[in-house]
Design a protein around this motif. Structure first.
Motif, mmCIF file in Angstrom:
data_model
loop_
_atom_site.group_PDB
_atom_site.id
_atom_site.type_symbol
_atom_site.label_atom_id
_atom_site.label_comp_id
_atom_site.label_asym_id
_atom_site.label_seq_id
_atom_site.Cartn_x
_atom_site.Cartn_y
_atom_site.Cartn_z
ATOM 1 N N ALA A 22 0.967 -1.182 -0.178
ATOM 2 C CA ALA A 22 0.095 0.201 0.163
ATOM 3 C C ALA A 22 0.878 1.295 -0.055
ATOM 4 O O ALA A 22 1.828 1.244 0.628
ATOM 5 C CB ALA A 22 -0.752 -0.134 1.183
ATOM 6 N N GLY A 23 0.481 2.160 -0.676
ATOM 7 C CA GLY A 23 1.189 3.444 -0.871
ATOM 8 C C GLY A 23 2.434 3.358 -1.862
ATOM 9 O O GLY A 23 2.920 4.668 -2.157
ATOM 10 N N VAL A 24 2.980 2.315 -2.310
ATOM 11 C CA VAL A 24 4.054 2.331 -3.163
ATOM 12 C C VAL A 24 3.909 2.994 -4.331
ATOM 13 O O VAL A 24 4.636 3.852 -4.936
ATOM 14 C CB VAL A 24 4.680 0.845 -3.211
ATOM 15 C CG1 VAL A 24 5.536 0.746 -4.412
ATOM 16 C CG2 VAL A 24 5.013 0.220 -2.046
ATOM 17 N N ASP A 25 2.781 2.713 -5.371
ATOM 18 C CA ASP A 25 2.417 3.387 -6.396
ATOM 19 C C ASP A 25 2.213 4.964 -6.211
ATOM 20 O O ASP A 25 2.410 5.663 -6.881
ATOM 21 C CB ASP A 25 1.241 2.869 -6.992
ATOM 22 C CG ASP A 25 1.777 1.392 -7.492
ATOM 23 O OD1 ASP A 25 2.748 1.200 -8.302
ATOM 24 O OD2 ASP A 25 0.586 0.345 -7.379
ATOM 25 N N ALA A 26 1.605 5.184 -5.014
ATOM 26 C CA ALA A 26 1.300 6.413 -4.744
ATOM 27 C C ALA A 26 2.531 7.389 -4.566
ATOM 28 O O ALA A 26 2.768 8.709 -5.126
ATOM 29 C CB ALA A 26 0.434 6.760 -3.538
ATOM 30 N N LEU A 27 3.654 6.741 -4.023
ATOM 31 C CA LEU A 27 4.779 7.431 -3.764
ATOM 32 C C LEU A 27 5.553 7.408 -4.812
ATOM 33 O O LEU A 27 6.000 8.679 -5.178
ATOM 34 C CB LEU A 27 5.448 6.671 -2.562
ATOM 35 C CG LEU A 27 7.120 7.176 -2.265
ATOM 36 C CD1 LEU A 27 6.893 8.573 -1.792
ATOM 37 C CD2 LEU A 27 7.466 6.345 -1.243
ATOM 38 N N LEU A 28 5.509 6.703 -5.816
ATOM 39 C CA LEU A 28 6.259 6.758 -6.956
ATOM 40 C C LEU A 28 5.762 7.820 -7.865
ATOM 41 O O LEU A 28 6.640 8.398 -8.682
ATOM 42 C CB LEU A 28 6.501 5.379 -7.768
ATOM 43 C CG LEU A 28 7.254 5.243 -9.101
ATOM 44 C CD1 LEU A 28 8.577 5.761 -8.820
ATOM 45 C CD2 LEU A 28 7.023 3.777 -9.569
ATOM 46 N N GLU A 29 4.529 7.861 -7.990
ATOM 47 C CA GLU A 29 3.957 8.694 -8.801
ATOM 48 C C GLU A 29 3.964 10.256 -8.463
ATOM 49 O O GLU A 29 4.375 11.301 -9.329
ATOM 50 C CB GLU A 29 2.289 8.637 -8.878
ATOM 51 C CG GLU A 29 1.737 7.456 -9.639
ATOM 52 C CD GLU A 29 2.446 7.513 -11.078
ATOM 53 O OE1 GLU A 29 2.350 8.610 -11.721
ATOM 54 O OE2 GLU A 29 2.806 6.471 -11.571
ATOM 55 N N ARG A 30 4.256 10.347 -6.849
ATOM 56 C CA ARG A 30 4.525 11.750 -6.556
ATOM 57 C C ARG A 30 5.994 12.137 -6.879
ATOM 58 O O ARG A 30 6.221 13.334 -7.399
ATOM 59 C CB ARG A 30 4.369 11.890 -4.904
ATOM 60 C CG ARG A 30 3.211 11.542 -4.557
ATOM 61 C CD ARG A 30 2.073 12.407 -4.921
ATOM 62 N NE ARG A 30 0.604 12.103 -3.924
ATOM 63 C CZ ARG A 30 -0.311 11.136 -4.425
ATOM 64 N NH1 ARG A 30 0.069 10.409 -5.419
ATOM 65 N NH2 ARG A 30 -1.192 10.998 -3.695
ATOM 66 N N VAL A 31 6.952 11.217 -6.945
ATOM 67 C CA VAL A 31 8.178 11.560 -7.221
ATOM 68 C C VAL A 31 8.267 11.667 -8.732
ATOM 69 O O VAL A 31 9.065 12.655 -9.330
ATOM 70 C CB VAL A 31 9.142 10.194 -6.873
ATOM 71 C CG1 VAL A 31 10.462 10.526 -7.499
ATOM 72 C CG2 VAL A 31 9.066 10.227 -5.379
ATOM 73 N N LEU A 32 7.474 10.781 -9.557
ATOM 74 C CA LEU A 32 7.647 11.113 -10.857
ATOM 75 C C LEU A 32 7.211 12.412 -11.327
ATOM 76 O O LEU A 32 7.682 13.180 -12.469
ATOM 77 C CB LEU A 32 6.976 9.935 -11.767
ATOM 78 C CG LEU A 32 7.667 8.465 -11.621
ATOM 79 C CD1 LEU A 32 6.599 7.435 -12.091
ATOM 80 C CD2 LEU A 32 8.958 8.883 -12.391
ATOM 81 N N ALA A 33 6.055 12.901 -10.829
ATOM 82 C CA ALA A 33 5.491 14.205 -11.002
ATOM 83 C C ALA A 33 6.407 15.228 -10.935
ATOM 84 O O ALA A 33 6.590 16.183 -11.750
ATOM 85 C CB ALA A 33 4.283 14.432 -9.980
ATOM 86 N N VAL A 34 7.136 15.405 -9.674
ATOM 87 C CA VAL A 34 8.258 16.369 -9.377
ATOM 88 C C VAL A 34 9.497 16.120 -10.503
ATOM 89 O O VAL A 34 9.802 17.282 -11.119
ATOM 90 C CB VAL A 34 8.739 16.284 -8.114
ATOM 91 C CG1 VAL A 34 10.186 17.118 -7.792
ATOM 92 C CG2 VAL A 34 7.656 16.575 -7.275
ATOM 93 N N GLY B 193 8.152 17.889 -13.556
ATOM 94 C CA GLY B 193 8.155 19.466 -13.784
ATOM 95 C C GLY B 193 7.054 19.868 -12.669
ATOM 96 O O GLY B 193 6.781 21.179 -12.711
ATOM 97 N N ALA B 194 6.383 19.160 -12.207
ATOM 98 C CA ALA B 194 5.382 19.452 -11.216
ATOM 99 C C ALA B 194 5.858 20.297 -10.031
ATOM 100 O O ALA B 194 7.009 19.614 -9.617
ATOM 101 C CB ALA B 194 4.300 18.359 -10.764
ATOM 102 N N PRO B 195 5.277 21.484 -9.643
ATOM 103 C CA PRO B 195 5.905 22.158 -8.299
ATOM 104 C C PRO B 195 5.579 21.278 -7.170
ATOM 105 O O PRO B 195 4.686 20.479 -6.992
ATOM 106 C CB PRO B 195 5.197 23.316 -8.280
ATOM 107 C CG PRO B 195 3.815 23.066 -9.140
ATOM 108 C CD PRO B 195 3.983 21.882 -10.196
ATOM 109 N N ALA B 196 6.838 21.194 -6.538
ATOM 110 C CA ALA B 196 6.725 20.668 -4.966
ATOM 111 C C ALA B 196 6.141 21.367 -4.158
ATOM 112 O O ALA B 196 6.085 22.471 -4.252
ATOM 113 C CB ALA B 196 8.173 20.084 -4.714
#
Length: 245
Positions: free
Chosen positions: A204-216, A219-222
């Motif tokens: 649980a949460g593995v994909d969510a964490l990876l997606e947050r990292v990829l978004a940054v 170019g997504a603002p942190a």
């Protein structure tokens, strides 16, 4: 007149900040994102990172990891099972990583084409919180077994986080973890920061964490935390004494 301990410490931090700023610019030119992971020992950081690395490898992402400890290569051996390139950094007693150490490994080890580098900092929420590594994303992890008041006890770490990850959530019930109080404490020291819930045991949460990292990375603002990794008031053998080159 000899410099005071505080003056020497601030000089060490200023030098680190300068190196980190240059490293951040260099990483941006190389289209590389560095994710600095901070937590106490026993938070489950290594196990969760191993899951994230394995998922990234499955997706064909150019990922690598650098893991720091005072001794042993145990964590590197565990993380290498993911299939990602992994390097152990032994700090020889230093309780945190500094920008100069990261730069040295970028130049001598990091595989060409890597766009995501996870740095597992030394298990400690005090010293590592004061040192900027030139990271794109600072993630602070905490297990439910550590108590919901930890953000208040370590405000520099949690207040400088771009993202907070709650680990071992399957143990929240047995641990008597008060999620409402924890959320309030996090928001008190770092208003608006996102909290990702995770459990390495279940994935649980593995994909969510990876997606947050990829978004940054893309170019997504942190999130903009209220604190920068600066407050620090004690010395370390070698570093603050001016013995570290």
């Amino acid at each position: 007149m000899c410099d005071s301990v505080e003056e020497v410490t601030q000089a060490v931090l200023a030098r680190n900040d300068h190196l980190a700023a240059g490293l951040r610019e260099e990483l941006a030119r190389r289209s590389m994102s560095v994710i600095n992971l901070l937590s106490s020992p026993g938070s489950g950081k290594t196990e969760l990172l191993g899951r994230v690395l394995a998922r990234a490898v499955q997706r064909g992402l150019p990922v690598a990891a650098l893991t720091a400890d005072l001794a042993t290569e145990n964590d590197a051996d565990r993380l290498a099972r993911s299939g990602a390139p992994v390097k152990q950094l032994l700090t020889d007693g230093l309780c945190h990583l500094e920008a100069r150490q990261l730069r040295g490994h970028l130049e001598s080890w990091l595989p060409d084409g890597t766009s995501l580098l996870f740095v597992e900092n030394v298990g400690n929420l005090v010293c590592p919180a004061s040192y900027d590594l030139g990271e794109s994303l600072r993630i602070v992890l905490m297990a439910v077994t550590e108590g919901e008041d930890k953000p208040l006890k370590y405000p520099t770490a949690f207040g400088s986080a771009h993202l907070v990850v709650l680990t071992k959530t399957d143990l929240a019930g047995p641990a008597g973890f008060d999620e409402t109080a924890f959320t309030a404490h996090v928001q008190r020291v770092n208003p608006g920061v996102e909290v990702v819930q995770s459990c390495a045991r279940t994935g649980a949460g593995v994909d969510a964490l990876l997606e947050r990292v990829l978004a940054v990375r893309d170019g997504a603002p942190a999130h903009r935390p209220p604190l920068t990794p600066r407050p620090h008031t004690h010395t370390h053998e070698g570093s603050a004494a001016g013995l570290v080159p």
